[in-house]
Write an enzyme that holds these catalytic residues in place. Structure first.
Site, PDB file in Angstrom:
ATOM      1  N   ARG A  34       0.833  -1.212   0.000  1.00 57.65           N
ATOM      2  CA  ARG A  34       0.000   0.000   0.000  1.00 57.65           C
ATOM      3  C   ARG A  34       0.869   1.263   0.000  1.00 57.65           C
ATOM      4  O   ARG A  34       0.484   2.289  -0.556  1.00 57.65           O
ATOM      5  CB  ARG A  34      -0.969   0.013   1.180  1.00 57.65           C
TER       6      ARG A  34
ATOM      7  N   SER B  54      -4.832   5.370   5.276  1.00 54.64           N
ATOM      8  CA  SER B  54      -4.540   3.935   5.330  1.00 54.64           C
ATOM      9  C   SER B  54      -4.248   3.353   3.949  1.00 54.64           C
ATOM     10  O   SER B  54      -3.381   2.508   3.793  1.00 54.64           O
ATOM     11  CB  SER B  54      -5.717   3.183   5.949  1.00 54.64           C
TER      12      SER B  54
ATOM     13  N   GLU C   1     -19.197   3.919  -0.273  1.00 53.04           N
ATOM     14  CA  GLU C   1     -18.439   3.197  -1.302  1.00 53.04           C
ATOM     15  C   GLU C   1     -19.205   3.017  -2.605  1.00 53.04           C
ATOM     16  O   GLU C   1     -18.613   2.963  -3.680  1.00 53.04           O
ATOM     17  CB  GLU C   1     -17.987   1.836  -0.768  1.00 53.04           C
TER      18      GLU C   1
ATOM     19  N   PHE D  52     -14.395  -3.528   1.406  1.00 55.17           N
ATOM     20  CA  PHE D  52     -15.422  -2.542   1.017  1.00 55.17           C
ATOM     21  C   PHE D  52     -15.374  -2.252  -0.485  1.00 55.17           C
ATOM     22  O   PHE D  52     -16.363  -1.786  -1.053  1.00 55.17           O
ATOM     23  CB  PHE D  52     -15.231  -1.238   1.787  1.00 55.17           C
TER      24      PHE D  52
ATOM     25  N   HIS E 243      -5.388  -3.579   2.278  1.00 54.62           N
ATOM     26  CA  HIS E 243      -5.846  -4.325   3.459  1.00 54.62           C
ATOM     27  C   HIS E 243      -6.589  -5.606   3.087  1.00 54.62           C
ATOM     28  O   HIS E 243      -7.588  -5.967   3.707  1.00 54.62           O
ATOM     29  CB  HIS E 243      -6.708  -3.441   4.364  1.00 54.62           C
TER      30      HIS E 243
ATOM     31  N   ASP F 221      -8.071  -6.279  13.308  1.00 54.63           N
ATOM     32  CA  ASP F 221      -9.444  -5.854  13.007  1.00 54.63           C
ATOM     33  C   ASP F 221     -10.403  -7.032  12.821  1.00 54.63           C
ATOM     34  O   ASP F 221     -11.617  -6.880  12.952  1.00 54.63           O
ATOM     35  CB  ASP F 221      -9.484  -4.965  11.753  1.00 54.63           C
TER      36      ASP F 221
ATOM     37  N   ARG G 107      -1.809  -4.726   3.943  1.00 54.35           N
ATOM     38  CA  ARG G 107      -1.534  -3.732   4.978  1.00 54.35           C
ATOM     39  C   ARG G 107      -0.085  -3.823   5.458  1.00 54.35           C
ATOM     40  O   ARG G 107       0.558  -2.808   5.685  1.00 54.35           O
ATOM     41  CB  ARG G 107      -2.467  -3.968   6.156  1.00 54.35           C
TER      42      ARG G 107
END
Lengths: 273, 315
Positions: B8, B35, B56, B81, B107, B115, B165
């Site tokens: 990322r 992020s 989204e 998402f 992610h 998470d 991530r």
């Protein structure tokens, strides 16, 4: 006749021709959505034959105004307007919904010249219109993006995500219409899912709201002129319409949302139009 | 020690680079720019960056509209998402009209870590690769990520780029690396078995090959950075050369790289095969490494999988 009266008479005749095209093509396809196409016919006629800056010979002209039919099931009204405006031959209209036809059940931008956005899954057109409007602002172009939403369609959550974003980004180059015919597939919109007060909702989302009779050409024209002059916020014109408008046996009947007329019904409808 | 960088982070840097090269590039995010690392692009090119908020569906639809008006739109959020939640928007507003939207999804997979399952996307490769017109990249390191982003911008049509991530080892040499969409990279030649890997599992595959070399097993490692279009030619060549294939992905064993490889081999050159991935279950909270261990995605798991296919290999 005055200039304005002459203009209105011409548009009236054009709208009648578009209604005839809708009935004929849906009849030929023996499938399709006549009700919501007929309710939107006057607005679409005004846009394509009076308001929008477009060039049917050059559908990709970068400066053109855009129209997004978010309620994609009303494809017949869009196809009729595009054909009558010269984007493709009127004879093609009766290929609607046949294998190999450019005229898909719902609009396909890759197949039909003049179709600006592929739609059909409800709730998505305003987002796309916003994207086109953002690109226009970024490029310093002054084109406008018109978008047609259904009233039942406003039950989709994405519509409100897009409504919020259009106000956030001050998209005064977006002018939306809400085809408020009050009916959806399962019946009256207020019975299926209460969405009133619609005008207040759009106002609360930061939009300039006008409410008009969506079959009164003069009101449609005036509302668009008013919306064009608004700066710093998007505009929506909530147009009270009659589903199936112009064909007596289709008017205000939810059953004509997605039912095609039989040949004798086509004849009867054409006799009225 | 090998240099490590999160894909990322490489994505964020590549977007800034791309923004300088191509004024048609715009970037959209959904309140996760710090992020997903699109934040830097937004700082450098604020007019071409659009934060769409936590919305989204509208993120994807707006990207589609920008693309319809001539922009190259990178739409970013977390993989969970950016695929499942907006599958219909991607299907109907992006893939079907073949619009120039590049979905930069970060992610992905178990290594989201703490998470937990709600954020650990394990089905995105499957969802994206069954869409007509969609290209699917799963870069293994920062170098490959940069190359994939630049390549995506040059391609006409929708692209899905899957990133992670956590920091991962840099495997490729930036100066000499030649990224060709749809062409797998042979990282190690071998004759006994092949490991076909993508994403973070590529470096694990190389380590497994090292371990197996110590046991006298010669393993070919194929970095399958493009899941779609799949490099069937390289895959069949690897199957021909080795006679046994293990796939490795930080994704469900169903429908992802393992699924794609199985489909291609069955139709072209069936050999004993084993899919290493998450075995049809959701993840859970935990440290990334602990999760990789619990769900069977370690170097040791790859070594075992190779040993198992070798048992079934036609002698």
């Amino acid at each position: 006749m005055s200039g304005q009266a002459e203009k209105l008479a011409k548009l009236q005749a054009q709208a009648r021709q578009i209604r005839r095209d809708i009935v004929v093509m849906v009849g030929a396809a023996a499938s399709g959505h006549p009700g919501g196409s007929l309710s939107a016919a006057d607005i679409v006629t005004v846009l394509y034959f009076e308001v929008m800056s477009i060039d049917p010979q050059n559908p990709a002209w970068p400066e053109r105004d855009r129209f997004v039919l978010s309620k994609g099931h009303a494809a017949p009204v869009l196809y009729a307007a595009l054909a009558e405006r010269g984007y493709f031959p009127v004879e093609q209209l009766t290929t609607l919904r046949q294998v190999g036809s450019l005229l898909q059940g719902h609009p396909d931008m890759r197949k039909v010249p003049g179709v600006e956005m592929t739609t059909g899954s409800l709730g998505q057109g305003l987002s796309a219109a916003n994207g086109m409007a953002l690109a226009g602002k970024l490029d310093g172009k002054d084109y406008r993006v018109f978008v047609m939403l259904g009233d039942g369609e406003a039950e989709e959550g994405q519509v409100w995500e897009a409504a919020m974003a259009a106000a956030h980004y001050k998209l005064d180059n977006v002018i939306a219409f809400l085809d408020y015919n009050g009916l959806q597939i399962d019946g009256r919109c207020d019975v299926v899912m209460s969405y009133e007060p619609l005008a207040d909702k759009w106002r609360a989302f930061g939009w300039a709201v006008q409410e008009i009779d969506g079959h009164d050409l003069e009101q449609i024209l005036a509302a668009i002129e008013h919306a064009k002059a608004i700066r710093g916020k998007p505009s929506i014109i909530i147009a009270r319409t009659v589903k199936g408008k112009g064909v007596s046996f289709m008017e205000n009947e939810a059953s004509w949302h997605g039912t095609a007329p039989k040949p004798e019904q086509v004849e009867k409808a054409l006799a009225e139009l | 020690m090998t240099k490590k960088i999160a894909t990322r982070d490489a994505y964020g840097a590549a977007l800034v680079e791309l923004g300088g090269k191509n004024p048609a590039v715009v970037v959209l995010d959904a309140d996760l720019s710090k992020s997903t690392k699109t934040y830097d692009f937004g700082q450098k090119y604020p007019r071409r960056f659009f934060n769409m908020g936590i919305a989204e569906q509208n993120l994807m639809g707006t990207a589609a509209g920008l693309a319809a008006a001539g922009k190259i739109a990178f739409a970013s959020t977390f993989a969970v998402f950016g695929t499942g939640r907006v599958y219909d928007q991607i299907r109907n507003s992006i893939a079907y009209p073949q619009l120039n939207v590049k979905i930069g999804a970060t992610h992905a997979g178990l290594t989201v870590g703490e998470d937990g399952a709600s954020h650990q996307m394990l089905e995105d490769i499957a969802l994206m690769r069954c869409l007509p017109n969609m290209t699917v990249f799963v870069p293994a390191d920062g170098v490959e990520t940069r190359a994939a982003v630049l390549a995506a911008a040059e391609m006409d049509g929708p692209v899905y780029i899957r990133m992670g991530r956590s920091e991962v080892p840099v495997l490729h040499n930036e100066a000499s690396f030649n990224f060709v969409p749809g062409k797998a990279v042979i990282l190690r030649e071998g004759k006994d078995a092949a490991i076909v890997a993508c994403g973070i599992m590529v470096s694990a595959a190389l380590e497994a090959a090292e371990t197996l070399a110590g046991q006298g097993v010669d393993v070919l490692v194929l970095d399958m950075h493009t899941i779609k279009p799949l490099d069937v030619e390289a895959l069949v060549a690897a199957a021909l050369a080795t006679g046994a294939v293990v796939t490795a992905e930080e994704h469900s064993i169903n429908g992802g790289l393992g699924g794609a490889v199985a489909e291609a081999l069955v139709e072209n050159y069936p050999v004993p095969m084993r899919r290493v991935g998450v075995r049809d279950t959701f993840g859970e909270s935990g440290k990334p490494q602990a999760l990789l261990e619990k769900y069977g995605l370690t170097v040791g798991d790859l070594v075992s999988a190779v040993q198992e296919v070798l048992q079934r290999k036609v002698k």
